[in-house]
Design an enzyme around this catalytic site. Structure first.
Site, mmCIF file in Angstrom:
data_model
loop_
_atom_site.group_PDB
_atom_site.id
_atom_site.type_symbol
_atom_site.label_atom_id
_atom_site.label_comp_id
_atom_site.label_asym_id
_atom_site.label_seq_id
_atom_site.Cartn_x
_atom_site.Cartn_y
_atom_site.Cartn_z
ATOM 1 N N GLY A 10 -46.231 -59.602 93.683
ATOM 2 C CA GLY A 10 -45.154 -60.788 93.362
ATOM 3 C C GLY A 10 -44.003 -60.907 94.192
ATOM 4 O O GLY A 10 -43.001 -61.253 93.506
ATOM 5 N N ALA A 13 -40.699 -63.720 95.328
ATOM 6 C CA ALA A 13 -39.623 -64.397 94.705
ATOM 7 C C ALA A 13 -39.068 -63.589 93.263
ATOM 8 O O ALA A 13 -39.845 -62.659 93.163
ATOM 9 C CB ALA A 13 -40.067 -65.802 94.446
ATOM 10 N N GLY A 14 -38.120 -64.254 92.961
ATOM 11 C CA GLY A 14 -37.651 -63.681 91.349
ATOM 12 C C GLY A 14 -37.634 -62.086 91.540
ATOM 13 O O GLY A 14 -37.192 -61.553 92.315
ATOM 14 N N ARG A 36 -47.947 -66.296 98.768
ATOM 15 C CA ARG A 36 -47.285 -67.382 99.564
ATOM 16 C C ARG A 36 -46.825 -66.510 100.967
ATOM 17 O O ARG A 36 -45.744 -66.044 100.802
ATOM 18 C CB ARG A 36 -45.921 -67.820 98.873
ATOM 19 N N ASN A 88 -45.465 -56.470 89.136
ATOM 20 C CA ASN A 88 -44.591 -57.733 88.799
ATOM 21 C C ASN A 88 -45.099 -58.977 88.689
ATOM 22 O O ASN A 88 -45.024 -59.953 87.906
ATOM 23 C CB ASN A 88 -43.477 -57.593 89.960
ATOM 24 N N TYR A 154 -48.976 -66.883 76.455
ATOM 25 C CA TYR A 154 -48.207 -66.146 77.175
ATOM 26 C C TYR A 154 -47.724 -64.754 76.562
ATOM 27 O O TYR A 154 -47.689 -63.552 77.257
ATOM 28 C CB TYR A 154 -46.893 -66.848 77.790
ATOM 29 N N GLU A 190 -37.615 -68.659 89.204
ATOM 30 C CA GLU A 190 -38.489 -70.065 89.235
ATOM 31 C C GLU A 190 -39.384 -69.920 88.105
ATOM 32 O O GLU A 190 -40.279 -70.835 87.882
ATOM 33 C CB GLU A 190 -39.147 -70.067 90.485
HETATM 34 C C1 8X3 Z 1 -39.818 -64.411 80.159
HETATM 35 C C2 8X3 Z 1 -38.957 -64.278 78.663
HETATM 36 O O1 8X3 Z 1 -38.492 -65.597 76.550
HETATM 37 O O2 8X3 Z 1 -38.799 -66.702 78.568
HETATM 38 O O3 8X3 Z 1 -40.975 -63.268 80.146
HETATM 39 O O4 8X3 Z 1 -40.721 -65.884 77.467
HETATM 40 S S1 8X3 Z 1 -39.452 -65.679 77.803
#
Ligand code: 8X3
Length: 254
Positions: A10, A13-14, A36, A88, A154, A190
Site C-alpha cells: 500500500g 499513498a497515505g 496503482r 500497511n 472494519y 485518503e
Molecule cells: C482508522 C481509525 O477511527 O477512523 O483505522 O476507524 S478510525
C-alpha cells in the site's frame, strides 16, 4: 537502516507512502508494492530524486495470492533478504449499521485487511525465519481495540490484525523475527474518502475541528520500532492525536 531492505504494501499513498519516505531518508532500500502503477511510479521517482533510494517496485493487489507468489518468489537475489515488512495495505469501505452493510464492502475489507496481510506474510515469513532475523510491522488501528457505531466489519478486521499480530509474536518466538502492531487513531489521509467511495468532501469533514495525526507521525513510529536493538521488540503501540481520547471521543471545535 543503511542498506536494509524494507518491503511496504500500500505504498502509493497515505501511511505506506510516508513509511517509504522516512525509511528512504534513513538509508533503506525499498520494495514498494501498490495497485496503482502511476502513483507508485511517482513515489519511486520522487524518493530516488530526493534521497537516491534504490527501489524495486511491484504493481500488485494484495488480494491476489497468485500474483503475490509470482512476484515475491521471483525477487532478484539482491532483494531477497527482507529486513522489515510493513503490512500497511488496508482500507475501510462504508459506514453503515451492520443490518444495512454492503456485501461488496465487507468482502473488500476482509480480503485486503486480513487476507492480504496474511498472503504477503505467508510468502515472506518463512524467509525471515530461515534468515534468523526480520521484523513484521502490521498497521492495525484503534478500531481493533474499540468498536464504534457503524464500524462493525472494519473494526472486526482490525481486531483480527491485532490477534494475528499476537499469533505471529507467539509462533515466531525463538526465531529472531520481531513483530509490531501499530494501532493509529485518526490520521489524515485518503482513508476517509475511500471509505465514502471517493467522496473527498465528505472525507475531509472527518479530519476537521481538531489536529489529526499525519501519515508521517505513524511512519516515524514504525521507523522507531524498526531501529530498536535486535533484543527489543515493541509488540504494540496505540497512537492517537492529542485531541482523541477514545475511538469516539474527539475534542472537535466548531
Ligand atoms: C482508522 C481509525 O477511527 O477512523 O483505522 O476507524 S478510525
Amino acid at each position: 537502516m543503511k542498506n536494509k531492505v524494507v518491503f511496504i504494501t500500500g505504498a502509493s499513498a497515505g501511511i505506506g507512502e510516508a513509511c517509504a519516505e522516512v525509511f528512504a531518508k534513513a538509508g533503506a532500500r525499498l520494495i514498494l508494492m501498490a495497485r496503482r502503477q502511476e502513483k507508485l511510479a511517482d513515489v519511486c521517482e520522487r524518493l530516488f530524486k530526493q534521497y537516491g533510494t534504490e527501489i524495486y517496485s511491484i504493481t500488485c493487489d494484495v488480494r491476489n495470492f497468485d500474483d503475490l507468489e509470482k512476484y515475491i518468489n521471483a525477487l532478484p537475489e539482491k532483494w531477497s533478504t527482507i529486513d522489515v515488512l510493513i503490512n500497511n495495505a488496508g482500507k475501510a469501505k462504508g459506514l453503515s449499521k451492520i443490518q444495512d452493510g454492503e456485501l461488496r464492502h465487507w468482502e473488500e475489507m476482509i480480503d485486503t485487511n486480513i487476507k492480504g496481510l496474511l498472503y504477503v506474510s505467508k510468502l515472506i515469513l518463512p524467509k525471515m525465519v530461515q534468515q534468523g532475523f526480520g521484523h513484521v510491522i502490521n498497521i492495525g488501528s484503534i478500531a481493533g481495540r474499540e468498536v464504534y457505531p457503524s464500524g462493525n466489519v472494519y473494526c472486526g478486521t482490525k481486531a483480527a490484525v491485532a490477534f494475528i499480530s499476537k499469533g505471529m509474536v507467539i509462533d515466531l518466538n525463538g526465531t529472531g523475527v520481531r513483530v509490531t502492531n501499530i494501532e493509529p487513531g485518526l490520521v489524515e489521509t485518503e482513508f476517509a474518502a475511500v471509505r465514502f467511495d471517493g467522496d473527498f468532501e465528505k472525507g475531509r469533514t472527518v479530519y476537521q475541528g481538531y489536529k489529526p495525526l499525519e501519515a508521517r507521525d505513524v511512519a516515524e513510529t514504525a521507523l522507531f520500532c524498526a531501529t530498536r536493538p535486535q533484543h527489543v521488540m515493541i509488540q504494540d503501540i496505540l497512537i492517537t492525536p492529542t485531541d482523541q481520547a477514545t475511538v469516539t471521543m474527539v475534542n472537535k471545535k466548531g
